[in-house]
Design a protein around this motif. Structure first.
Motif: not given
Ligand code: DP6
Length: 317
Positions: A133-161
């Motif tokens: 989802a993040r590849v479409g829109s950064g903030s979309a990654a957080r909408s995968i989960y409910g409640g309080f959600v963190e998007l970890v910046a990470g260095k690359d695609h694998d580390g950014c979830f």
């Protein structure tokens, strides 16, 4: 090969502004949001070898140009992951105005990621889905989960979830969303993320955000509404300072945005629990608690308002 998903939007308390990798939407800083139950997108995706081109409809309108390109590129990313070159029909509806700073890209790409992966037979867990989802829109990654959600910046695609910090039941926060403009913003977040680093304040904000992140995580765990609100207001002001001092400067606020911000500060001086935050747009989110909600709503009743609680994560429906 058809599937339908529903995803809620979210409002970031600590926001994401600026990209380390604009192509993969890898943010410069980690962000933390609340998923919003009352703002959502429902998206249906069908893949078929009978289709000769991708067709995309959003809120009944056939999408073309740059908006279409962005969605087709995203579908290509999913098709490449699955190794299937097959065209799609996408039909998406929002229950709120698109592109008006209410994070339609967040719920939109979260719902599209879930429906497209399910329809094409790419069965992934929540963390993987958040990366997609993040590849479409950064903030979309957080909408995968409910409640309080963190998007970890990470260095690359694998580390950014994204991951869930706390479920919706953690505490009752109300978000009163004041719609002062339904216009599509003149400068997209994508462009804003690109030019963020031209602001002399960008680096400074990133440094401060690094120390605010552990403070916010612990405020959520303690259910400390005031601390959450203070951090939300502080980072909104810092992000907009970066926006206003980038080249070219980005001014998303309108006169009404400022008027509401002042009213919120006034209410707080009177002992009412209310804090504001503003995304890349003119609309204002006022965070409050259930016991103050009706009073805050009454004081702001001259504006169009959506009242939301904390929502759940994306689901196939
Ligand atoms: C200000 O990742 O939503 O809302 O998909 O291009 O719209 P686009 O960018 P997006 O940027 C989010 C910017 C923000 C802050 C936030 O939600 O963290």
């Amino acid at each position: 090969m058809r599937s339908r998903a529903k995803a809620c939007s979210n409002i970031a308390i600590i926001k994401y502004w600026g990209c380390a990798d604009p192509e993969m939407n890898i943010p410069l800083n980690s962000s933390i949001s609340i998923t919003l139950e009352k703002l959502y997108t429902v998206t249906e995706v069908e893949f078929s070898s009978r289709f000769y081109r991708d067709e995309i409809r959003i809120d009944g309108e056939r999408i073309c140009g740059d908006d279409r390109r962005r969605i087709v590129d995203f579908l290509n990313f999913i098709r490449n992951m699955k190794g299937r070159n097959i065209k799609a029909r996408v039909n998406s509806t929002n229950n709120f105005p698109r592109g008006a700073g209410l994070a339609s890209s967040a719920s939109g790409f979260a719902a599209l990621a879930a429906a497209a992966c399910d329809a094409i037979g790419l069965h992934v867990n929540g963390r993987e889905l958040s990366k997609i989802a993040r590849v479409g829109s950064g903030s979309a990654a957080r909408s995968i989960y409910g409640g309080f959600v963190e998007l970890v910046a990470g260095k690359d695609h694998d580390g950014c979830f994204a991951y869930q910090l706390a479920p919706p039941s953690m505490m009752k926060i109300r978000d009163l969303i004041l719609i002062v403009s339904r216009d599509k913003k003149s400068v997209s977040s994508k462009e804003g993320h690109r030019i963020a680093v031209t602001s002399p304040l960008c680096e400074c904000r990133i440094r401060i955000v690094r120390s605010l992140l552990p403070e916010l995580r612990s405020a959520i765990m303690r259910r400390d509404f005031d601390k959450i609100g203070e951090i939300a207001e502080r980072d909104a002001m810092m992000m907009h300072s970066v926006m206003m001092t980038s080249s070219p400067p980005l001014i998303y606020w309108s006169g009404e945005t400022l008027e509401i911000m002042r009213k919120v500060v006034e209410m707080r001086d009177e002992g009412i629990k209310a804090y504001f935050t503003v995304d890349a747009g003119a609309n204002v989110h006022v965070l409050t608690t259930p016991s103050y909600e009706s009073e805050v709503a009454e004081r702001l009743n001259k504006y169009e308002m959506i009242r939301s609680g904390i929502g759940r994560g994306v689901k196939i429906c």
